[in-house]
Design an enzyme around this catalytic site. Structure first.
Site, short mmCIF file in Angstrom:
data_model
loop_
_atom_site.label_atom_id
_atom_site.label_comp_id
_atom_site.label_asym_id
_atom_site.label_seq_id
_atom_site.Cartn_x
_atom_site.Cartn_y
_atom_site.Cartn_z
CE LYS A 50 -3.81 -2.36 2.26
NZ LYS A 50 -4.51 -2.73 3.49
CD GLN A 94 -3.36 -4.45 6.59
OE1 GLN A 94 -3.24 -3.48 5.86
NE2 GLN A 94 -3.99 -5.56 6.21
CG ASP A 117 -9.76 -0.15 5.02
OD1 ASP A 117 -9.60 -0.32 3.80
OD2 ASP A 117 -9.11 -0.75 5.90
#
Ligand code: NAD
Length: 290
Positions: A50, A94, A117
């Site tokens: 990422k 994460q 997200d």
């Protein structure tokens, strides 16, 4: 006949180029903070990927690596500081997190305006109300793959296998907003094979290697395989038995090279969407329906 292969790698490269172009034209650098707690090997690889992709697109990416014994309070304090930081447009925690931290607490601590997200309650609510803002990256990637493959969604019978908050549920909401007739299958579904045979759009996100067999797939169906499974001897498999599905389906995404590359590309686009919204500029490319 062999199914048309839907090339996620090519589509992700095109989307990344477009995001980079829009960032270069914007006159500012969006800031993205990715928090990793602990050193889970798969998560470490994802966070690195990422970070690299974000920098290549012109995003000021910052990976925040915290020790595995970080307390929930310490993580929440870190998130609060990023919420208040004007240089940061996107925050991603994460998953999975170590057992002392409740994932819900971490996700709910993120400012919905920076929740790239798309998992915070405000963004989930907006998605299910048919007025999405920041959309979870993997389901957003699936919708872009269907659009790029010219799949007609309105009125189609769509089956989503899996009901996780990360993939299955948000994807079902997106398909519904796009006017599909949506069925959600899960671990308690009776006769999954029969549900699959009825589907014109079949999305497999069950986390079970090669669960969907070739004789479950209709000849007109478009198959999107979200699953990722590492084989002990190397290589990857999806949730669909690809070799069996290929001669049967109308179109299919491969693993690797299908949904996977789209997830990161959509994270970069979401970061730009959040950055533009914070600066009060209209974002393009997000489906929004009343
Ligand atoms: P999850 O384990 O949270 O959810 C799996 C879902 O599948 C559950 O709702 C469960 O009820 C359902 N399920 C399990 N077994 C089933 C069965 N036999 N029949 C019907 N339904 C069944 O997983 P997730 O986070 O949603 O991820 C699903 C898969 O997608 C995993 O393989 C994961 O690695 C992959 N994934 C890929 C990407 C990507 O970028 N390509 C991103 C996220 C997840």
């Amino acid at each position: 006949m062999s199914a048309r292969i839907i090339d996620g790698r090519a589509l992700a490269a095109a989307l990344n180029a477009e995001t980079a172009r829009r960032i270069a034209a914007s006159g500012f650098r969006p800031g993205l903070a990715v928090i990793l707690v602990g050193d889970d090997p798969a998560s470490t690889v994802y966070v690195r990927g990422k970070d690299r992709a974000a920098r290549a697109a012109g995003i000021a990416a910052e990976s925040i690596l915290l020790p595995a014994d970080t307390s929930e309070a310490a993580l929440l304090a870190r998130i609060a500081a990023l919420n208040a930081d004007p240089m940061i447009d996107g925050i991603l925690v994460q998953l999975p997190l170590p057992p002392q931290i409740r994932p819900r607490a971490a996700i709910e601590a993120i400012d919905p305006a920076k929740d790239v997200d798309g998992l915070s309650p405000v963004n989930v609510g907006r998605l299910f109300a048919g007025r999405p803002f920041l959309i979870p990256c993997t389901p957003l990637g699936v919708m872009k793959l269907l659009a790029a493959a010219d799949v007609s969604i309105s009125g189609a019978r769509a089956l989503v296998i899996g009901r996780s908050s990360l993939v299955g549920r948000p994807l079902a909401a997106l398909l519904l907003t796009a006017d599909a007739t949506v069925t959600i299958a899960h671990s308690r579904t009776r006769d999954l094979a029969a549900e699959c045979r009825r589907a014109e759009i079949l999305v497999a996100a069950a986390g079970q290697p090669e669960l969907v067999r070739g004789d479950w797939i209709g000849s007109e169906s478009v198959v999107i395989d979200v699953g990722i499974h590492r084989l002990p001897g190397g290589g990857l498999r999806g949730d669909v038995a690809f070799a069996e599905a290929l001669p049967v389906a109308a179109a299919i995404t491969p693993v690797p090279g299908g949904v996977g590359p789209m997830t990161i590309a959509c994270l970069l686009e979401n970061t730009l969407t959040a950055a533009l919204a914070r600066r009060d500029q209209p974002a393009r490319g997000q489906p929004g329906r009343g």
